[in-house]
Design a protein around this motif. Structure first.
Motif, PDB file in Angstrom:
ATOM      1  N   CYS A 109      17.279  56.672  40.912  1.00  0.00           N
ATOM      2  CA  CYS A 109      18.703  56.512  40.606  1.00  0.00           C
ATOM      3  C   CYS A 109      19.012  55.079  40.173  1.00  0.00           C
ATOM      4  O   CYS A 109      19.892  54.864  39.325  1.00  0.00           O
ATOM      5  CB  CYS A 109      19.567  56.938  41.775  1.00  0.00           C
ATOM      6  SG  CYS A 109      19.296  56.000  43.280  1.00  0.00           S
ATOM      7  N   ASP A 110      18.280  54.073  40.715  1.00  0.00           N
ATOM      8  CA  ASP A 110      18.476  52.690  40.283  1.00  0.00           C
ATOM      9  C   ASP A 110      18.059  52.509  38.825  1.00  0.00           C
ATOM     10  O   ASP A 110      18.741  51.845  38.049  1.00  0.00           O
ATOM     11  CB  ASP A 110      17.674  51.720  41.152  1.00  0.00           C
ATOM     12  CG  ASP A 110      18.237  51.599  42.561  1.00  0.00           C
ATOM     13  OD1 ASP A 110      19.397  51.994  42.766  1.00  0.00           O
ATOM     14  OD2 ASP A 110      17.510  51.110  43.443  1.00  0.00           O
ATOM     15  N   LEU A 111      16.934  53.117  38.447  1.00  0.00           N
ATOM     16  CA  LEU A 111      16.482  53.036  37.062  1.00  0.00           C
ATOM     17  C   LEU A 111      17.457  53.728  36.120  1.00  0.00           C
ATOM     18  O   LEU A 111      17.788  53.206  35.052  1.00  0.00           O
ATOM     19  CB  LEU A 111      15.092  53.663  36.920  1.00  0.00           C
ATOM     20  CG  LEU A 111      13.932  52.852  37.462  1.00  0.00           C
ATOM     21  CD1 LEU A 111      12.684  53.707  37.535  1.00  0.00           C
ATOM     22  CD2 LEU A 111      13.697  51.638  36.604  1.00  0.00           C
ATOM     23  N   ASP A 112      17.917  54.921  36.523  1.00  0.00           N
ATOM     24  CA  ASP A 112      18.859  55.653  35.674  1.00  0.00           C
ATOM     25  C   ASP A 112      20.158  54.880  35.481  1.00  0.00           C
ATOM     26  O   ASP A 112      20.686  54.805  34.374  1.00  0.00           O
ATOM     27  CB  ASP A 112      19.166  57.032  36.269  1.00  0.00           C
ATOM     28  CG  ASP A 112      17.961  57.960  36.221  1.00  0.00           C
ATOM     29  OD1 ASP A 112      17.064  57.725  35.381  1.00  0.00           O
ATOM     30  OD2 ASP A 112      17.924  58.917  37.011  1.00  0.00           O
ATOM     31  N   SER A 113      20.659  54.293  36.552  1.00  0.00           N
ATOM     32  CA  SER A 113      21.909  53.537  36.431  1.00  0.00           C
ATOM     33  C   SER A 113      21.704  52.249  35.637  1.00  0.00           C
ATOM     34  O   SER A 113      22.593  51.830  34.903  1.00  0.00           O
ATOM     35  CB  SER A 113      22.493  53.222  37.804  1.00  0.00           C
ATOM     36  OG  SER A 113      21.628  52.364  38.526  1.00  0.00           O
ATOM     37  N   PHE A 114      20.523  51.623  35.741  1.00  0.00           N
ATOM     38  CA  PHE A 114      20.272  50.417  34.956  1.00  0.00           C
ATOM     39  C   PHE A 114      20.244  50.731  33.471  1.00  0.00           C
ATOM     40  O   PHE A 114      20.829  50.022  32.660  1.00  0.00           O
ATOM     41  CB  PHE A 114      18.950  49.762  35.358  1.00  0.00           C
ATOM     42  CG  PHE A 114      18.573  48.628  34.442  1.00  0.00           C
ATOM     43  CD1 PHE A 114      19.221  47.409  34.542  1.00  0.00           C
ATOM     44  CD2 PHE A 114      17.603  48.791  33.476  1.00  0.00           C
ATOM     45  CE1 PHE A 114      18.901  46.368  33.696  1.00  0.00           C
ATOM     46  CE2 PHE A 114      17.275  47.752  32.629  1.00  0.00           C
ATOM     47  CZ  PHE A 114      17.923  46.543  32.740  1.00  0.00           C
ATOM     48  N   PHE A 115      19.560  51.811  33.100  1.00  0.00           N
ATOM     49  CA  PHE A 115      19.443  52.132  31.685  1.00  0.00           C
ATOM     50  C   PHE A 115      20.698  52.777  31.126  1.00  0.00           C
ATOM     51  O   PHE A 115      20.818  52.954  29.918  1.00  0.00           O
ATOM     52  CB  PHE A 115      18.204  52.992  31.430  1.00  0.00           C
ATOM     53  CG  PHE A 115      16.942  52.199  31.515  1.00  0.00           C
ATOM     54  CD1 PHE A 115      16.648  51.239  30.566  1.00  0.00           C
ATOM     55  CD2 PHE A 115      16.068  52.378  32.570  1.00  0.00           C
ATOM     56  CE1 PHE A 115      15.499  50.484  30.650  1.00  0.00           C
ATOM     57  CE2 PHE A 115      14.910  51.628  32.659  1.00  0.00           C
ATOM     58  CZ  PHE A 115      14.628  50.679  31.691  1.00  0.00           C
ATOM     59  N   LEU A 122      22.779  42.737  29.746  1.00  0.00           N
ATOM     60  CA  LEU A 122      22.132  42.176  30.929  1.00  0.00           C
ATOM     61  C   LEU A 122      21.079  41.131  30.575  1.00  0.00           C
ATOM     62  O   LEU A 122      20.954  40.113  31.241  1.00  0.00           O
ATOM     63  CB  LEU A 122      21.471  43.287  31.740  1.00  0.00           C
ATOM     64  CG  LEU A 122      22.418  44.284  32.382  1.00  0.00           C
ATOM     65  CD1 LEU A 122      21.624  45.405  33.006  1.00  0.00           C
ATOM     66  CD2 LEU A 122      23.280  43.618  33.417  1.00  0.00           C
ATOM     67  N   LEU A 123      20.308  41.396  29.537  1.00  0.00           N
ATOM     68  CA  LEU A 123      19.185  40.531  29.235  1.00  0.00           C
ATOM     69  C   LEU A 123      19.600  39.233  28.537  1.00  0.00           C
ATOM     70  O   LEU A 123      18.929  38.228  28.666  1.00  0.00           O
ATOM     71  CB  LEU A 123      18.161  41.275  28.377  1.00  0.00           C
ATOM     72  CG  LEU A 123      17.522  42.489  29.035  1.00  0.00           C
ATOM     73  CD1 LEU A 123      16.538  43.137  28.084  1.00  0.00           C
ATOM     74  CD2 LEU A 123      16.835  42.124  30.324  1.00  0.00           C
ATOM     75  N   LEU A 124      20.680  39.250  27.799  1.00  0.00           N
ATOM     76  CA  LEU A 124      21.063  38.072  27.041  1.00  0.00           C
ATOM     77  C   LEU A 124      21.984  37.130  27.802  1.00  0.00           C
ATOM     78  O   LEU A 124      22.130  35.981  27.436  1.00  0.00           O
ATOM     79  CB  LEU A 124      21.724  38.491  25.722  1.00  0.00           C
ATOM     80  CG  LEU A 124      20.820  39.290  24.780  1.00  0.00           C
ATOM     81  CD1 LEU A 124      21.576  39.681  23.529  1.00  0.00           C
ATOM     82  CD2 LEU A 124      19.597  38.486  24.401  1.00  0.00           C
ATOM     83  N   LYS A 125      22.628  37.592  28.855  1.00  0.00           N
ATOM     84  CA  LYS A 125      23.532  36.748  29.624  1.00  0.00           C
ATOM     85  C   LYS A 125      22.739  35.911  30.619  1.00  0.00           C
ATOM     86  O   LYS A 125      21.901  36.435  31.345  1.00  0.00           O
ATOM     87  CB  LYS A 125      24.525  37.597  30.426  1.00  0.00           C
ATOM     88  CG  LYS A 125      25.579  38.251  29.588  1.00  0.00           C
ATOM     89  CD  LYS A 125      26.524  39.007  30.498  1.00  0.00           C
ATOM     90  CE  LYS A 125      27.524  39.808  29.712  1.00  0.00           C
ATOM     91  NZ  LYS A 125      28.361  40.621  30.570  1.00  0.00           N
ATOM     92  N   PRO A 126      22.982  34.610  30.690  1.00  0.00           N
ATOM     93  CA  PRO A 126      22.330  33.835  31.749  1.00  0.00           C
ATOM     94  C   PRO A 126      22.971  34.175  33.091  1.00  0.00           C
ATOM     95  O   PRO A 126      24.136  34.550  33.157  1.00  0.00           O
ATOM     96  CB  PRO A 126      22.611  32.382  31.357  1.00  0.00           C
ATOM     97  CG  PRO A 126      23.796  32.434  30.471  1.00  0.00           C
ATOM     98  CD  PRO A 126      23.782  33.784  29.809  1.00  0.00           C
ATOM     99  N   LYS A 127      22.176  34.051  34.163  1.00  0.00           N
ATOM    100  CA  LYS A 127      22.715  34.366  35.486  1.00  0.00           C
ATOM    101  C   LYS A 127      23.802  33.385  35.887  1.00  0.00           C
ATOM    102  O   LYS A 127      24.796  33.750  36.461  1.00  0.00           O
ATOM    103  CB  LYS A 127      21.601  34.332  36.527  1.00  0.00           C
ATOM    104  CG  LYS A 127      20.724  35.527  36.530  1.00  0.00           C
ATOM    105  CD  LYS A 127      19.766  35.441  37.688  1.00  0.00           C
ATOM    106  CE  LYS A 127      18.944  36.688  37.799  1.00  0.00           C
ATOM    107  NZ  LYS A 127      18.022  36.614  38.902  1.00  0.00           N
TER     108      LYS A 127
END
Length: 185
Positions: A109-115, A122-127
């Motif tokens: 469910c974590d993978l499904d919600s992430f994708f 998510l990948l382009l924003k700095p933390k």
């Protein structure tokens, strides 16, 4: 119970116009109805055969699709991404993992919600936002000030999940994070 209604319809098989006596008539003749039925039956058999072929190609993938907890390798196979990409997502804090001895698992469910979230966001924003040069140490400064090797320093940074900022040819880490690690206040 017969009716005298006459409706102009278009045959769903041959696309010719015809006069229908009911509102549910789909085909102009028994011949078109039979041909449409045969075409539907043929297509369903082809679809079923293609599905069985796909299952035969990837039997592991079908077994993985029903599991609630996946290993890193299984998650990569299921979503078509590499193991290193999954580990990178875990290290960035986008995915949660569970450890059972040496085994690492991820909830499905974590993978499904992430994708389900657009990955670019998510990948382009700095933390975190860069705190400024005066509030950061370079890697070399940290090594010299606290007398630590580069390998040990990178291990500490990764283990603690500290944010590194690569600007130009230098890598910066926030002073407050490093000071907390080395108790230098």
């Amino acid at each position: 119970m017969s009716t005298n209604i006459k409706i102009k319809r278009i045959c769903e098989f041959c696309q010719n116009e015809f006069i229908a006596k009911t509102t549910k008539t789909q085909y102009c003749s028994l011949k078109c109805s039979s041909r449409a039925y045969k075409a539907r039956t043929r297509q369903s058999k082809i679809d079923q055969s293609n599905k069985q072929t796909e299952i035969a190609k990837n039997p592991i993938l079908e077994a993985v699709r029903v599991k609630d907890f996946l290993s890193i390798k299984q998650a990569g196979l299921l979503f078509g991404i590499s193991r290193s990409t999954i580990y990178r997502l875990v290290s960035r804090g986008h995915l949660d993992i569970g450890k059972f001895g040496k085994r690492t698992v991820i909830r499905r469910c974590d993978l499904d919600s992430f994708f389900a979230i657009p990955v670019e966001d998510l990948l382009l924003k700095p933390k975190q936002q860069f705190p400024g040069f005066e509030n950061c140490y370079t890697i070399t400064e940290i090594q010299q000030k606290f007398n630590i090797s580069s390998g040990a320093l990178y291990f500490l940074i990764q283990r603690r999940g500290l944010v590194k900022y690569a600007i130009g040819k230098f890598t910066y880490v926030a002073k407050q994070d490093i000071d907390i690690i080395f108790n230098a206040v």
